[in-house]
Scaffold this active site. Structure first.
Site, mmCIF file in Angstrom:
data_model
loop_
_atom_site.group_PDB
_atom_site.id
_atom_site.type_symbol
_atom_site.label_atom_id
_atom_site.label_comp_id
_atom_site.label_asym_id
_atom_site.label_seq_id
_atom_site.Cartn_x
_atom_site.Cartn_y
_atom_site.Cartn_z
ATOM 1 C CB ALA A 68 0.156 36.468 0.489
ATOM 2 N N GLY A 112 -2.507 31.771 0.025
ATOM 3 C CA GLY A 112 -1.374 31.185 0.751
ATOM 4 C C GLY A 112 -1.817 30.333 1.931
ATOM 5 C CD GLU A 115 -0.282 28.907 -2.671
ATOM 6 O OE1 GLU A 115 -0.266 30.028 -2.106
ATOM 7 O OE2 GLU A 115 0.234 28.716 -3.782
ATOM 8 C CD GLU A 135 -3.609 32.549 -4.780
ATOM 9 O OE1 GLU A 135 -4.642 32.015 -5.261
ATOM 10 O OE2 GLU A 135 -2.949 32.039 -3.857
HETATM 11 N N1 COA Z 1 -4.146 40.418 3.189
HETATM 12 C C1 COA Z 1 -4.178 41.553 3.914
HETATM 13 N N2 COA Z 1 -5.214 41.908 4.694
HETATM 14 C C2 COA Z 1 -6.262 41.063 4.732
HETATM 15 C C3 COA Z 1 -6.294 39.869 3.997
HETATM 16 C C4 COA Z 1 -5.172 39.547 3.207
HETATM 17 N N3 COA Z 1 -5.083 38.419 2.497
HETATM 18 N N4 COA Z 1 -7.474 39.248 4.248
HETATM 19 C C5 COA Z 1 -8.149 40.043 5.097
HETATM 20 N N5 COA Z 1 -7.416 41.138 5.381
HETATM 21 C C6 COA Z 1 -7.763 42.247 6.271
HETATM 22 C C7 COA Z 1 -8.734 43.227 5.627
HETATM 23 O O1 COA Z 1 -8.048 44.126 4.794
HETATM 24 C C8 COA Z 1 -9.329 43.885 6.851
HETATM 25 O O2 COA Z 1 -8.409 44.816 7.337
HETATM 26 P P1 COA Z 1 -8.924 46.259 7.921
HETATM 27 O O3 COA Z 1 -9.831 45.895 9.070
HETATM 28 O O4 COA Z 1 -7.672 46.921 8.354
HETATM 29 O O5 COA Z 1 -9.655 46.903 6.808
HETATM 30 C C9 COA Z 1 -9.393 42.727 7.851
HETATM 31 O O6 COA Z 1 -8.443 41.759 7.406
HETATM 32 C C10 COA Z 1 -10.737 42.056 7.914
HETATM 33 O O7 COA Z 1 -11.082 41.717 6.597
HETATM 34 P P2 COA Z 1 -12.582 41.851 6.044
HETATM 35 O O8 COA Z 1 -12.520 41.756 4.555
HETATM 36 O O9 COA Z 1 -13.222 43.062 6.632
HETATM 37 O O10 COA Z 1 -13.240 40.552 6.715
HETATM 38 P P3 COA Z 1 -14.397 39.631 6.187
HETATM 39 O O11 COA Z 1 -14.578 38.617 7.267
HETATM 40 O O12 COA Z 1 -15.566 40.419 5.744
HETATM 41 O O13 COA Z 1 -13.801 38.918 4.847
HETATM 42 C C11 COA Z 1 -12.162 37.631 3.596
HETATM 43 C C12 COA Z 1 -12.757 38.010 4.970
HETATM 44 C C13 COA Z 1 -11.010 36.698 3.889
HETATM 45 C C14 COA Z 1 -13.205 36.940 2.709
HETATM 46 C C15 COA Z 1 -11.688 38.900 2.865
HETATM 47 O O14 COA Z 1 -10.930 39.695 3.772
HETATM 48 C C16 COA Z 1 -10.809 38.606 1.660
HETATM 49 O O15 COA Z 1 -11.306 38.354 0.576
HETATM 50 N N6 COA Z 1 -9.453 38.632 1.856
HETATM 51 C C17 COA Z 1 -8.524 38.422 0.771
HETATM 52 C C18 COA Z 1 -8.399 36.968 0.417
HETATM 53 C C19 COA Z 1 -7.408 36.754 -0.711
HETATM 54 O O16 COA Z 1 -7.568 37.251 -1.810
HETATM 55 N N7 COA Z 1 -6.357 35.967 -0.418
HETATM 56 C C20 COA Z 1 -5.343 35.655 -1.381
HETATM 57 C C21 COA Z 1 -4.237 36.611 -1.284
HETATM 58 S S1 COA Z 1 -2.967 36.299 -2.508
#
Ligand code: COA
Length: 261
Positions: A68, A112, A115, A135
């Site tokens: 999400a 998500g 999911e 989460e």
């Molecule tokens: N929601 C909102 N933005 C997200 C996102 C999410 N779930 N996942 C990634 N992004 C955004 C980051 O904030 C970043 O935005 P910015 O460039 O404006 O700062 C961009 O996507 C790139 O993310 P980044 O973390 O720099 O990439 P990465 O390749 O190093 O890492 C992930 C990727 C997916 C491991 C990491 O972004 C992450 O842990 N995301 C959250 C995952 C999560 O907790 N999901 C469950 C949500 S309930």
């Protein structure tokens, strides 16, 4: 005719439609618009008889769906969050989609995103994909079906561990758990997924629909009820021209041509 969508792409390849979640700069995180457009595109494909199988994937080579959109959580109250989640959303649209739907997992498949993949019928992953329900790290729990579908797929103990630790698993580990059907090198992902999709797309759409309905009952009913409903759905196949075509083609030693009638 297709409506136009901003955050999802639709590509028709013969009888197979490929939906791509298209926010690569945000790792294809699902915001309200993406979820609504994803659900709308599925409604469009549901009504389109030329489409027999759907594939869902993510744009770019990093993410399937990274969950999400966390930025949207910042100002939400419990009431506003609940109202949004009670609307007919993407998870429900995938779960209730009557045609076979395959997750083509090309990268991060988290929260998500995991999911969405769980709500699909079949999951094919690239070796570079990773899976998790992180989460818990945000002080919340999965809300798109993860606490219910994950234990049904991999067992309660493994689901507990994934959800309580928030650990991210590599594709091979996800395969070992039974979370994904196939793991292939990244450059083979599309080929393998299309191969499965095209193979399914040759079958009777009516039989596919009834088979899906019967299989989904297995985790949602008791055995006696499921077996009873299976008989009804089996018998229902006998009202289709496709059943006549399938049986006749076998007896005539030729390939059947199913029309979905
Ligand atoms: N929601 C909102 N933005 C997200 C996102 C999410 N779930 N996942 C990634 N992004 C955004 C980051 O904030 C970043 O935005 P910015 O460039 O404006 O700062 C961009 O996507 C790139 O993310 P980044 O973390 O720099 O990439 P990465 O390749 O190093 O890492 C992930 C990727 C997916 C491991 C990491 O972004 C992450 O842990 N995301 C959250 C995952 C999560 O907790 N999901 C469950 C949500 S309930």
């Amino acid at each position: 005719m297709s409506q136009s969508y901003e955050t999802v792409l639709l590509d028709r390849r013969g009888r197979v439609a490929v939906i791509t979640i298209n926010r690569p700069e945000k790792r294809n995180a699902l915001n309200i618009q993406t979820r609504a457009e994803g659900a709308a595109i599925l409604d469009e494909l549901r009504a389109d008889d030329s489409v027999r199988v759907v594939i869902i994937t993510g744009a770019g080579d990093k993410a399937f769906i990274a969950g999400a959109d966390i930025a949207e959580f910042a100002d939400r109250t419990a009431i506003s969050q609940r109202e949004i989640m009670l609307e007919r959303g993407l998870f429900n649209a995938v779960d209730t989609f009557p045609k076979p739907i395959i997750a083509m997992v090309n990268g991060y498949c988290l929260g998500g995103g995991c999911e969405v993949a769980l709500a699909c019928d079949i999951r094919v992953a690239s070796e570079t994909a990773s899976f998790g329900q992180p989460e818990i790290n945000l002080g919340i729990i999965p809300g798109g079906g993860g606490t219910q579908r994950l234990p049904r797929l991999v067992g309660e103990g493994k689901a507990m561990e994934m959800i309580l630790t928030g650990e991210i698993l590599d594709a091979q580990t996800a395969f070992n758990l039974g979370l994904v059907n196939h793991v292939v090198p990244a450059d083979q992902l599309e080929i393998k997924t299309m191969e499965i999709a095209n193979r399914i797309a040759e079958k009777s759409p009516i039989a596919l629909r009834l088979a899906k309905e019967a299989i989904k009952l297995a985790s949602r009913s008791n055995l006696d009820e499921g077996l009873r409903r299976e008989v009804d759905l089996f018998a229902l196949c006998f009202s289709s021209a496709d059943k006549d075509e399938g049986v006749t083609a076998f007896l005539e030693k030729r390939k059947p041509e199913f029309k979905g009638k």
